[in-house]
Each structure stands twice: as C-alpha cells, then as structure tokens.
Scaffold this motif. Sequence first.
Motif, PDB file in Angstrom:
ATOM      1  N   GLU A   1       2.488   6.384  -7.059  1.00 33.05           N
ATOM      2  CA  GLU A   1       1.333   7.401  -7.575  1.00 33.05           C
ATOM      3  C   GLU A   1       1.845   8.715  -7.437  1.00 33.05           C
ATOM      4  O   GLU A   1       1.721   9.968  -8.247  1.00 33.05           O
ATOM      5  CB  GLU A   1       0.135   7.253  -6.989  1.00 33.05           C
ATOM      6  CG  GLU A   1      -0.369   5.864  -7.420  1.00 33.05           C
ATOM      7  CD  GLU A   1      -1.850   5.594  -6.626  1.00 33.05           C
ATOM      8  OE1 GLU A   1      -2.534   6.435  -5.911  1.00 33.05           O
ATOM      9  OE2 GLU A   1      -2.338   4.386  -6.937  1.00 33.05           O
ATOM     10  N   LYS A   2       2.570   9.271  -6.047  1.00 34.23           N
ATOM     11  CA  LYS A   2       2.810  10.580  -5.796  1.00 34.23           C
ATOM     12  C   LYS A   2       4.130  10.885  -6.001  1.00 34.23           C
ATOM     13  O   LYS A   2       4.462  12.147  -5.942  1.00 34.23           O
ATOM     14  CB  LYS A   2       2.247  10.746  -4.199  1.00 34.23           C
ATOM     15  CG  LYS A   2       0.861  10.512  -4.060  1.00 34.23           C
ATOM     16  CD  LYS A   2       0.315  10.922  -2.684  1.00 34.23           C
ATOM     17  CE  LYS A   2      -1.098  10.594  -2.675  1.00 34.23           C
ATOM     18  NZ  LYS A   2      -1.389  10.859  -1.192  1.00 34.23           N
TER      19      LYS A   2
ATOM     20  N   THR B   1       2.626   1.721  -3.177  1.00 38.38           N
ATOM     21  CA  THR B   1       1.750   2.162  -4.005  1.00 38.38           C
ATOM     22  C   THR B   1       1.499   3.602  -4.227  1.00 38.38           C
ATOM     23  O   THR B   1       1.517   4.157  -5.241  1.00 38.38           O
ATOM     24  CB  THR B   1       0.366   1.171  -4.331  1.00 38.38           C
ATOM     25  OG1 THR B   1       0.804  -0.036  -4.402  1.00 38.38           O
ATOM     26  CG2 THR B   1      -0.697   1.493  -5.313  1.00 38.38           C
ATOM     27  N   ASP B   2       1.366   4.191  -3.031  1.00 34.84           N
ATOM     28  CA  ASP B   2       0.944   5.360  -2.876  1.00 34.84           C
ATOM     29  C   ASP B   2       2.401   6.312  -3.188  1.00 34.84           C
ATOM     30  O   ASP B   2       2.343   7.214  -3.898  1.00 34.84           O
ATOM     31  CB  ASP B   2       0.734   5.867  -1.473  1.00 34.84           C
ATOM     32  CG  ASP B   2       0.471   7.090  -0.843  1.00 34.84           C
ATOM     33  OD1 ASP B   2      -0.829   7.655  -1.576  1.00 34.84           O
ATOM     34  OD2 ASP B   2       1.069   8.004  -0.443  1.00 34.84           O
ATOM     35  N   ARG B   3       3.553   5.679  -3.040  1.00 34.69           N
ATOM     36  CA  ARG B   3       4.567   6.305  -3.557  1.00 34.69           C
ATOM     37  C   ARG B   3       4.926   6.362  -4.796  1.00 34.69           C
ATOM     38  O   ARG B   3       5.276   7.330  -5.597  1.00 34.69           O
ATOM     39  CB  ARG B   3       5.953   5.684  -2.995  1.00 34.69           C
ATOM     40  CG  ARG B   3       7.587   6.467  -3.398  1.00 34.69           C
ATOM     41  CD  ARG B   3       8.606   5.471  -3.079  1.00 34.69           C
ATOM     42  NE  ARG B   3       8.731   4.956  -1.805  1.00 34.69           N
ATOM     43  CZ  ARG B   3       9.934   4.750  -1.378  1.00 34.69           C
ATOM     44  NH1 ARG B   3      11.040   5.310  -1.996  1.00 34.69           N
ATOM     45  NH2 ARG B   3      10.097   4.265  -0.384  1.00 34.69           N
TER      46      ARG B   3
ATOM     47  N   ASP C   1      -0.105  10.916   7.059  1.00 30.18           N
ATOM     48  CA  ASP C   1      -0.685  10.212   5.843  1.00 30.18           C
ATOM     49  C   ASP C   1      -0.205   8.649   5.795  1.00 30.18           C
ATOM     50  O   ASP C   1      -1.170   7.967   5.158  1.00 30.18           O
ATOM     51  CB  ASP C   1      -0.227  11.045   4.767  1.00 30.18           C
ATOM     52  CG  ASP C   1      -0.647  12.264   4.686  1.00 30.18           C
ATOM     53  OD1 ASP C   1      -1.641  12.686   5.337  1.00 30.18           O
ATOM     54  OD2 ASP C   1       0.033  13.321   4.328  1.00 30.18           O
TER      55      ASP C   1
ATOM     56  N   LEU D   1      -2.801   5.421   5.668  1.00 31.63           N
ATOM     57  CA  LEU D   1      -2.766   4.559   4.711  1.00 31.63           C
ATOM     58  C   LEU D   1      -2.880   2.707   5.236  1.00 31.63           C
ATOM     59  O   LEU D   1      -3.393   2.048   4.738  1.00 31.63           O
ATOM     60  CB  LEU D   1      -1.578   4.799   3.681  1.00 31.63           C
ATOM     61  CG  LEU D   1      -1.750   5.703   2.831  1.00 31.63           C
ATOM     62  CD1 LEU D   1      -0.404   5.770   2.132  1.00 31.63           C
ATOM     63  CD2 LEU D   1      -2.838   5.570   1.781  1.00 31.63           C
TER      64      LEU D   1
ATOM     65  N   VAL E   1       1.079  -1.215  -0.059  1.00 30.48           N
ATOM     66  CA  VAL E   1      -0.014   0.220  -0.026  1.00 30.48           C
ATOM     67  C   VAL E   1       0.733   1.244   0.242  1.00 30.48           C
ATOM     68  O   VAL E   1       0.629   2.226  -0.762  1.00 30.48           O
ATOM     69  CB  VAL E   1      -0.871  -0.091   1.281  1.00 30.48           C
ATOM     70  CG1 VAL E   1      -1.743   1.260   1.499  1.00 30.48           C
ATOM     71  CG2 VAL E   1      -2.109  -1.116   1.255  1.00 30.48           C
TER      72      VAL E   1
ATOM     73  N   PRO F   1       4.760   9.233   1.679  1.00 26.55           N
ATOM     74  CA  PRO F   1       3.843   9.720   2.573  1.00 26.55           C
ATOM     75  C   PRO F   1       4.481  10.211   3.624  1.00 26.55           C
ATOM     76  O   PRO F   1       5.354   9.595   4.332  1.00 26.55           O
ATOM     77  CB  PRO F   1       2.659   9.020   2.687  1.00 26.55           C
ATOM     78  CG  PRO F   1       3.192   7.680   2.689  1.00 26.55           C
ATOM     79  CD  PRO F   1       4.313   7.657   1.797  1.00 26.55           C
TER      80      PRO F   1
END
Length: 176
Positions: free
Chosen positions: A116-117, A112-114, A125, A129, A109, A121
């Motif tokens: 995308e951004k 995936t966030d890293r 944040d 997650l 998770v 985070p």
Amino acid sequence: MCCRNSNQAKPLRPPVNALGIWGFFVSLFGLVFTLGAISPIGLILSLFAMFHPRRGFAVAGMLIGIVGTALIAAIVGAAAIAADTYHHYAHEVPQIEQTLAKLDDAIIVIETDRHEKGELPEGVDGNKLVLPITDAWQQSLRYEPADSGEDYAVRSAGPDQKFDTADDLRMAPTAH
C-alpha cells in the motif's frame, strides 16, 4: 595316653554377619520380585555390612543391589524421558505450529502495508502493525527491520516469553 587337652582354646570364628545376609536377601528379593525397587535398601545394608569381618554375603548383596538400583534408575529414567517426549509433542509442538501461523499472519500484514505504501514501515510503525497479533503464549510479536531497509523478520519470544533467547521463533518473508 594321648588326650585332648580340654584347656586348649579353640580358634574363635567371627560371628555370622547378619547384616550382610539381610543386605543380600533384600537386594536379591528387590531385583527378582520388585524390578529393583527395594534393591537400594539392600545395597545400603550390604555397604554397612562391609565393616564386619565376614563379608561374603555383604559383597554379593552389594553387587546385586547395584544391579537392582541401576535397573530401577533405568526404569525411572525411561519413564521421565517418555513423559517429557509426550509433553513436547502434545503441548509444545502445537504451540509452536500456532505461533508459526501467527508469524505468517504478521508477515502478511507487513507485506500488505508495504504494498500500500510502497516501502517497508519503520521499526515503530512496523511494531504497531504486528502488536495486536499474539503468539501461542499470548505475547505480542516483534517486527525487526534490517539495516538495509529492504528486509525484515518477525519474532516471537517463544515458550520462555523472553526475546533474544535460544527458543525464540523467527520468520522472514521468502520473497517480496
């Protein structure tokens, strides 16, 4: 004529140490027939019999009682170790494996966030997650970014359900 003087006192022998005899036989019976289960009783009887002048059976009962008591202590100790080992492998190991899988899910998770951004985070944040992901003890995981901003880890509080103790489970990503 030489006669025996009937008025002459015979030396008195101390009476039989019945408690010592009982202690001896209870210790021996306990060792031979009960694998030491009642040997502590024979040991105690023999210890009390040591205060009597005739101590032969008491000493023997005490030694046999010690051997029988040690035998029963070894049997009980081995059973306790076996029960603890069974519990560890039947209950704790599967919970640890389940939690490690959840830590791996949390890293996916975060990664995936890293992706995308374009960056990791921040602490709050990242914790948002991983908050929905729980370990085997139904506790939320914790996201721990490193001071460098490039690395992080995810932590479970472990079986005691308290963070920052020796039983915590922690996982960091292997490669970015």
